[in-house]
Design an enzyme around this catalytic site. Sequence first.
Site, PDB file in Angstrom:
ATOM      1  N   THR A  75      87.317  36.573  41.907  1.00 15.90           N
ATOM      2  CA  THR A  75      88.569  35.481  42.046  1.00 15.90           C
ATOM      3  C   THR A  75      89.717  36.197  42.694  1.00 15.90           C
ATOM      4  O   THR A  75      90.309  35.508  43.562  1.00 15.90           O
ATOM      5  CB  THR A  75      88.865  35.056  40.667  1.00 15.90           C
ATOM      6  OG1 THR A  75      87.845  34.279  40.226  1.00 15.90           O
ATOM      7  CG2 THR A  75      89.960  33.990  40.744  1.00 15.90           C
ATOM      8  N   SER A 202      81.865  41.078  42.671  1.00 17.25           N
ATOM      9  CA  SER A 202      82.291  41.193  41.369  1.00 17.25           C
ATOM     10  C   SER A 202      81.204  42.064  40.478  1.00 17.25           C
ATOM     11  O   SER A 202      80.112  41.849  40.745  1.00 17.25           O
ATOM     12  CB  SER A 202      82.478  39.886  40.651  1.00 17.25           C
ATOM     13  OG  SER A 202      83.001  39.928  39.534  1.00 17.25           O
ATOM     14  N   HIS A 204      80.730  42.080  37.268  1.00 16.22           N
ATOM     15  CA  HIS A 204      79.968  41.508  36.160  1.00 16.22           C
ATOM     16  C   HIS A 204      78.822  40.478  36.576  1.00 16.22           C
ATOM     17  O   HIS A 204      78.047  40.098  35.604  1.00 16.22           O
ATOM     18  CB  HIS A 204      80.730  40.848  34.978  1.00 16.22           C
ATOM     19  CG  HIS A 204      81.273  39.491  35.657  1.00 16.22           C
ATOM     20  ND1 HIS A 204      80.704  38.179  35.291  1.00 16.22           N
ATOM     21  CD2 HIS A 204      82.402  39.465  36.391  1.00 16.22           C
ATOM     22  CE1 HIS A 204      81.408  37.268  35.796  1.00 16.22           C
ATOM     23  NE2 HIS A 204      82.251  37.738  36.641  1.00 16.22           N
ATOM     24  N   CYS A 328      81.932  20.825  32.188  1.00 14.72           N
ATOM     25  CA  CYS A 328      81.967  20.111  30.895  1.00 14.72           C
ATOM     26  C   CYS A 328      83.200  19.841  30.675  1.00 14.72           C
ATOM     27  O   CYS A 328      83.984  20.591  30.293  1.00 14.72           O
ATOM     28  CB  CYS A 328      81.289  20.635  29.719  1.00 14.72           C
ATOM     29  SG  CYS A 328      79.546  20.555  29.821  1.00 14.72           S
TER      30      CYS A 328
HETATM   31  C1  LIG Z   1      81.305  34.277  39.745  1.00 17.10           C
HETATM   32  C2  LIG Z   1      81.670  33.960  40.938  1.00 17.10           C
HETATM   33  C3  LIG Z   1      83.092  34.063  41.294  1.00 17.10           C
HETATM   34  C4  LIG Z   1      84.204  34.618  40.609  1.00 17.10           C
HETATM   35  O1  LIG Z   1      83.942  35.911  40.189  1.00 17.10           O
HETATM   36  P1  LIG Z   1      84.766  36.646  38.994  1.00 17.10           P
HETATM   37  O2  LIG Z   1      84.634  38.115  39.293  1.00 17.10           O
HETATM   38  O3  LIG Z   1      84.179  36.015  37.667  1.00 17.10           O
HETATM   39  O4  LIG Z   1      86.276  36.336  39.178  1.00 17.10           O
HETATM   40  C5  LIG Z   1      83.367  33.666  42.597  1.00 17.10           C
HETATM   41  N1  LIG Z   1      82.550  33.331  43.608  1.00 17.10           N
HETATM   42  C6  LIG Z   1      80.992  33.217  43.178  1.00 17.10           C
HETATM   43  C7  LIG Z   1      80.267  32.566  44.247  1.00 17.10           C
HETATM   44  C8  LIG Z   1      80.889  33.409  41.878  1.00 17.10           C
HETATM   45  O5  LIG Z   1      79.420  33.384  41.632  1.00 17.10           O
END
Ligand SMILES: *Cc1c(COP(=O)(O)O)cnc(C)c1O
Length: 388
Positions: A75, A202, A204, A328
């Site tokens: 993000t 990202s 995670h 949701c």
């Molecule tokens: C999860 C995700 C994000 C956001 O990632 P964060 O590290 O949680 O801020 C942005 N774009 C896509 C396509 C995602 O799957």
Amino acid sequence: MHDLPIYLDNNATTCVDSRVLEVMLPFFTKNYGNAASKSHACGWTAEQAVEIARQQVSALIGCEANEIVFTSGATESINLALKGVYEMYSSKGNHFITVCTEHKAVLDTCAHLEKMGAEITYLPVNKEGIIDLNELKKEIKKSTILISVMYANNETGVIQNIKEIGKIAKEKDILFFSDATQAVGKIPVNVIDDHIDLISFSAHKIYGPKGVGALYVRRKSPRVRLVAQMDGGGHERGLRSGTLNVPGIVGLGKASEICNENLSKEAEKITSLRDHFEQQLSKQNIKINGDDTLRIPNSSNISFNKSPGEQLLSLLSRKLAVSSGSACTSATLEPSYVLRAMGISENEAKSSIRFSLGRFNTRDEIDFAVDYVSECLKKVSESSNIPY
Ligand SMILES: *Cc1c(COP(=O)(O)O)cnc(C)c1O
């Protein structure tokens, strides 16, 4: 037996791989130095670890280590890319082209920029979830400074024709940003081959920790310049100030290395699990959403025709961690805007569930999930007299 619920929501987040956790731990305790402390060994140790991570991350997407900016996640990377380009290149133009099925992090940032005076074109997608490259070309104008197209969609797993889009952007001398959060670590991503100027991802989502991510910023042909969105000590070449999250960055580095080393093997394994899952479920009245071939290995977005989605999801949730792919709000399900954009009806979108597999899913778990989905479908159809 398996632990319940069975986790099939890996597009939302993943478990930290134990090998990742292991290399992170010393940076909370023994090696707690600040990577910006240049005057002593504690700082040097931290800085060295960050630079190794920078190399591991850059190797995963085929760029140079000094083209990686560490952030707090995708993000933030997206905000830095979009706002940074908008502010830096305002004298050249104010027009962005993006896609209506992008992640909210892109769409909400674009909405913010529209309030600041940006003009944004949102491309539609076809029923497979893919944009039309001729439409993209038609929307390009003199004031276009950025094309932003996600690599793979988080709800459907659909992969765009990134290399072709990159070529178009390059030809027209327009910057190309791709939110590759769902592609990096799952399929080969190479910024040179794909002609990408900026990429967000990202930790995670690739078996690393939450709260850390990266932005790739191309340094040559062309050299991309950004206005920083976080001012402070000038960390990360002035693009992202703030003390570096050393344990997190070390984790992102290790997570990237593991993905890179096992990319094709893991993709093969997860594809085969996913295909097995879909094949078993195909005995039911289902429809798989999104392009069948242009899809990341782990994602399966399924419409359970004629099943009321809220009821089905609440039953499924007793034993499976899955997602509706829709927001949701209170007790009512909003149909997914991604599926709606693909021309899927409101009721069908409401009856759609996203299953996203991961590194730690086993064949046993998938077989259990198939049986459990079938059981839930039966219950729903028995109890339901809703004329969907
Ligand atoms: C999860 C995700 C994000 C956001 O990632 P964060 O590290 O949680 O801020 C942005 N774009 C896509 C396509 C995602 O799957």
